[in-house]
Design a protein around this motif. Structure first.
Motif, mmCIF file in Angstrom:
data_model
loop_
_atom_site.group_PDB
_atom_site.id
_atom_site.type_symbol
_atom_site.label_atom_id
_atom_site.label_comp_id
_atom_site.label_asym_id
_atom_site.label_seq_id
_atom_site.Cartn_x
_atom_site.Cartn_y
_atom_site.Cartn_z
ATOM 1 N N VAL A 1 0.850 -1.198 0.000
ATOM 2 C CA VAL A 1 0.000 0.000 0.000
ATOM 3 C C VAL A 1 0.885 1.247 0.000
ATOM 4 O O VAL A 1 1.363 1.686 1.052
ATOM 5 N N PRO A 2 1.145 1.854 -1.160
ATOM 6 C CA PRO A 2 1.833 3.143 -1.172
ATOM 7 C C PRO A 2 0.903 4.219 -0.591
ATOM 8 O O PRO A 2 -0.291 4.251 -0.899
ATOM 9 N N TYR A 3 1.455 5.104 0.231
ATOM 10 C CA TYR A 3 0.575 6.075 0.878
ATOM 11 C C TYR A 3 1.343 7.315 1.310
ATOM 12 O O TYR A 3 2.569 7.314 1.405
ATOM 13 N N GLU A 4 0.597 8.372 1.612
ATOM 14 C CA GLU A 4 1.081 9.572 2.301
ATOM 15 C C GLU A 4 0.177 9.803 3.493
ATOM 16 O O GLU A 4 -1.037 9.967 3.327
ATOM 17 N N ALA A 5 0.729 9.825 4.691
ATOM 18 C CA ALA A 5 -0.108 9.977 5.890
ATOM 19 C C ALA A 5 0.780 10.052 7.122
ATOM 20 O O ALA A 5 1.998 9.844 7.061
ATOM 21 N N VAL A 6 0.124 10.332 8.242
ATOM 22 C CA VAL A 6 0.756 10.198 9.551
ATOM 23 C C VAL A 6 0.494 8.788 10.078
ATOM 24 O O VAL A 6 1.418 8.038 10.377
ATOM 25 N N GLU A 7 -0.783 8.422 10.179
ATOM 26 C CA GLU A 7 -1.155 7.107 10.685
ATOM 27 C C GLU A 7 -1.797 6.262 9.589
ATOM 28 O O GLU A 7 -2.442 6.793 8.677
ATOM 29 N N VAL A 8 -1.626 4.953 9.734
ATOM 30 C CA VAL A 8 -2.245 3.992 8.822
ATOM 31 C C VAL A 8 -3.069 3.008 9.647
ATOM 32 O O VAL A 8 -2.579 2.471 10.654
ATOM 33 N N ASN A 9 -4.293 2.794 9.235
ATOM 34 C CA ASN A 9 -5.194 1.834 9.886
ATOM 35 C C ASN A 9 -5.755 0.899 8.832
ATOM 36 O O ASN A 9 -5.801 1.231 7.636
ATOM 37 N N ALA A 10 -6.213 -0.269 9.270
ATOM 38 C CA ALA A 10 -6.831 -1.212 8.345
ATOM 39 C C ALA A 10 -7.971 -1.937 9.037
ATOM 40 O O ALA A 10 -7.860 -2.317 10.206
ATOM 41 N N VAL A 11 -9.077 -2.097 8.320
ATOM 42 C CA VAL A 11 -10.191 -2.922 8.801
ATOM 43 C C VAL A 11 -9.945 -4.328 8.267
ATOM 44 O O VAL A 11 -9.951 -4.565 7.064
ATOM 45 N N LEU A 12 -9.696 -5.255 9.199
ATOM 46 C CA LEU A 12 -9.294 -6.614 8.866
ATOM 47 C C LEU A 12 -10.152 -7.614 9.627
ATOM 48 O O LEU A 12 -10.732 -7.287 10.657
ATOM 49 N N THR A 13 -10.167 -8.847 9.126
ATOM 50 C CA THR A 13 -10.892 -9.901 9.826
ATOM 51 C C THR A 13 -10.263 -11.247 9.506
ATOM 52 O O THR A 13 -9.721 -11.443 8.419
ATOM 53 N N PRO A 14 -10.287 -12.189 10.461
ATOM 54 C CA PRO A 14 -9.792 -13.537 10.185
ATOM 55 C C PRO A 14 -10.891 -14.402 9.588
ATOM 56 O O PRO A 14 -12.065 -14.260 9.935
ATOM 57 N N GLN A 15 -10.541 -15.298 8.682
ATOM 58 C CA GLN A 15 -11.451 -16.300 8.133
ATOM 59 C C GLN A 15 -12.838 -15.719 7.849
ATOM 60 O O GLN A 15 -13.815 -15.988 8.530
ATOM 61 N N VAL A 16 -12.896 -14.908 6.812
ATOM 62 C CA VAL A 16 -14.083 -14.112 6.527
ATOM 63 C C VAL A 16 -15.336 -14.969 6.355
ATOM 64 O O VAL A 16 -16.442 -14.548 6.701
ATOM 65 N N GLU A 17 -15.174 -16.190 5.841
ATOM 66 C CA GLU A 17 -16.355 -17.033 5.635
ATOM 67 C C GLU A 17 -17.065 -17.317 6.960
ATOM 68 O O GLU A 17 -18.297 -17.337 7.035
ATOM 69 N N LEU A 18 -16.277 -17.528 8.036
ATOM 70 C CA LEU A 18 -16.870 -17.776 9.345
ATOM 71 C C LEU A 18 -17.436 -16.495 9.947
ATOM 72 O O LEU A 18 -18.501 -16.495 10.558
ATOM 73 N N VAL A 19 -16.718 -15.387 9.766
ATOM 74 C CA VAL A 19 -17.185 -14.109 10.299
ATOM 75 C C VAL A 19 -18.523 -13.730 9.681
ATOM 76 O O VAL A 19 -19.439 -13.263 10.367
ATOM 77 N N GLU A 20 -18.667 -13.932 8.375
ATOM 78 C CA GLU A 20 -19.917 -13.577 7.702
ATOM 79 C C GLU A 20 -21.081 -14.416 8.222
ATOM 80 O O GLU A 20 -22.233 -13.991 8.158
ATOM 81 N N ARG A 21 -20.780 -15.616 8.765
ATOM 82 C CA ARG A 21 -21.826 -16.460 9.353
ATOM 83 C C ARG A 21 -21.942 -16.240 10.848
ATOM 84 O O ARG A 21 -22.621 -16.986 11.547
ATOM 85 N N MET A 22 -21.219 -15.207 11.345
ATOM 86 C CA MET A 22 -21.223 -14.841 12.756
ATOM 87 C C MET A 22 -20.700 -15.976 13.633
ATOM 88 O O MET A 22 -21.143 -16.184 14.763
ATOM 89 N N VAL A 23 -19.719 -16.729 13.101
ATOM 90 C CA VAL A 23 -18.985 -17.721 13.864
ATOM 91 C C VAL A 23 -17.618 -17.129 14.173
ATOM 92 O O VAL A 23 -16.993 -16.510 13.310
ATOM 93 N N HIS A 24 -17.140 -17.320 15.392
ATOM 94 C CA HIS A 24 -15.881 -16.693 15.798
ATOM 95 C C HIS A 24 -14.706 -17.602 15.440
ATOM 96 O O HIS A 24 -14.546 -18.676 16.016
ATOM 97 N N PRO A 25 -13.865 -17.175 14.488
ATOM 98 C CA PRO A 25 -12.755 -18.011 14.027
ATOM 99 C C PRO A 25 -11.498 -17.825 14.864
ATOM 100 O O PRO A 25 -11.436 -16.974 15.759
ATOM 101 N N GLU A 26 -10.475 -18.641 14.555
ATOM 102 C CA GLU A 26 -9.174 -18.466 15.168
ATOM 103 C C GLU A 26 -8.509 -17.208 14.614
ATOM 104 O O GLU A 26 -8.801 -16.752 13.516
ATOM 105 N N ALA A 27 -7.583 -16.661 15.412
ATOM 106 C CA ALA A 27 -6.905 -15.435 15.014
ATOM 107 C C ALA A 27 -5.953 -15.694 13.854
ATOM 108 O O ALA A 27 -5.430 -16.805 13.680
ATOM 109 N N ALA A 28 -5.721 -14.664 13.046
ATOM 110 C CA ALA A 28 -4.735 -14.694 11.967
ATOM 111 C C ALA A 28 -3.591 -13.760 12.345
ATOM 112 O O ALA A 28 -3.814 -12.645 12.809
ATOM 113 N N MET A 29 -2.352 -14.225 12.149
ATOM 114 C CA MET A 29 -1.177 -13.405 12.436
ATOM 115 C C MET A 29 -0.660 -12.800 11.126
ATOM 116 O O MET A 29 -0.450 -13.514 10.143
#
Length: 343
Positions: free
Chosen positions: A246-274
């Motif tokens: 991600v090329p960028y110009e900024a002070v801070e960088v944030n990202a909206v992320l999720t582990p195992q999206v298929e489970l999240v979309e079904r509202m099942v809590h998946p294992e963490a992703a590193m």
């Protein structure tokens, strides 16, 4: 970023009534007609929105200062599907130490009732139920608190109110400089900013080759490996390490992320992703690690939310790299801030 603000001397627009729905931090549903006689501040927000989260410290302090006469109500209108899950919003409310009532606006009833288009958006309503002031986006906290005090003194001119509070962050103080950062970059098919020449696939994973550095420009993000696009996310479907640049110009960088999206979309809590976080082809220095990056330069993506990745010393141009191995990991959006404190 500061948005539109307007104090209305004329009382000609009543605040809309709350639709039926679920509430947090309230034993019963609240109604605008039941709040007559009190000033009300309606804050339309979203728990994965960086501008919303940066506004919350001011709302918490106004709740503490003026709660005797002012009712603050958070209206949580989700941007992404996971924001409709009550458990996720409850966790965010606890983490952000929100003590005032929060209405779950999963069907956009209040968003539409206010004809709203922004996260966050604040509406100040006087004790007679009229909308008197509105503010969109970040900033303008001093002016908004002045509006609160104006409405409270209209009800009682002798009311003893505290001095307008000082800015809570250096970059909110007078003299701070706000540069125009890289705009928010969305991951999925809806408003997607994927810059790879292969483009988005629909319904099936695609294998991407990383363009050379000379062909990576700000305003887009780039991936390597096998990825599959959804309407609002891009999900890793490979077996080996993939990269996100991600090329960028900024002070801070944030990202909206999720582990195992298929489970999240079904509202099942998946294992963490590193996920490893690098900058300019090097491991992230300790001095600029974001709040969610550990000492070993990794982010534990354990649930869908916004993760703070990088805090540069000033407004700078760099390239963020995420090194991904977790199948199902998904990115929804990257966001950037551009304000620095005055010298």
């Amino acid at each position: 970023m500061a948005g539109e603000r307007n104090f209305l001397q004329q009382r000609n627009l009543h605040a809309p009534e709350f639709a039926a729905g679920e509430w947090l931090n309230s034993e019963r549903p609240l109604m605008m007609r039941g709040l007559r006689g009190r000033a009300v501040l309606v804050d339309i927000w979203e728990y994965s929105c960086v501008n919303c989260l940066r506004t919350l410290p001011y709302l918490r302090e106004w709740h503490r200062r003026y709660g005797q006469w002012l009712t603050i109500i958070g209206v949580h209108t989700p941007e992404f599907p996971f924001g409709r899950e009550k458990t996720q919003v409850e966790m965010a409310v606890r983490e952000q130490e929100i003590a005032y009532p929060v209405y779950l606006d999963n069907d956009y009833a209040m968003w539409d009732a206010y004809a709203n288009r922004y996260w966050p958006a604040k509406y100040l309503i006087d004790p007679d139920g009229y909308i008197r002031y509105h503010s969109y986006g970040e900033g303008g906290y001093h002016t908004f608190e002045q509006a609160i005090q104006t409405v409270l003194r209209e009800q009682d001119a002798n009311r003893m109110l505290p001095p307008i509070m000082q800015a809570l962050r250096d970059e909110d103080k007078p003299g701070a400089v706000c540069y125009r950062p890289t705009p928010e970059l969305h991951g999925g098919l809806d408003r997607g900013a994927l810059g790879n020449p292969e483009g988005y696939g629909r319904g099936v994973p695609m294998v991407y080759m990383m363009p050379t550095a000379a062909n990576r420009v700000r305003g887009s993000f780039y991936v390597s490996g096998a990825w599959q696009a959804g309407e609002q996310f891009l999900s890793y479907q490979g077996q080996t390490e993939a990269l996100v640049h991600v090329p960028y110009e900024a002070v801070e960088v944030n990202a909206v992320l999720t582990p195992q999206v298929e489970l999240v979309e079904r509202m099942v809590h998946p294992e963490a992703a590193m996920v490893e976080v690098w900058q300019d082809d090097r491991p992230l220095p300790d001095a600029i690690r974001g709040d969610d990056v550990s000492a070993d330069g990794r982010v534990m993506v354990d649930r869908p939310r916004m993760y703070n990745l990088i805090r540069n010393k000033g407004f700078e141009a760099h390239e963020l790299t995420l090194r991904v191995k977790a199948r199902g990991f998904a990115l929804y959006a990257f966001s950037f801030t551009g304000c620095v404190k005055a010298d």
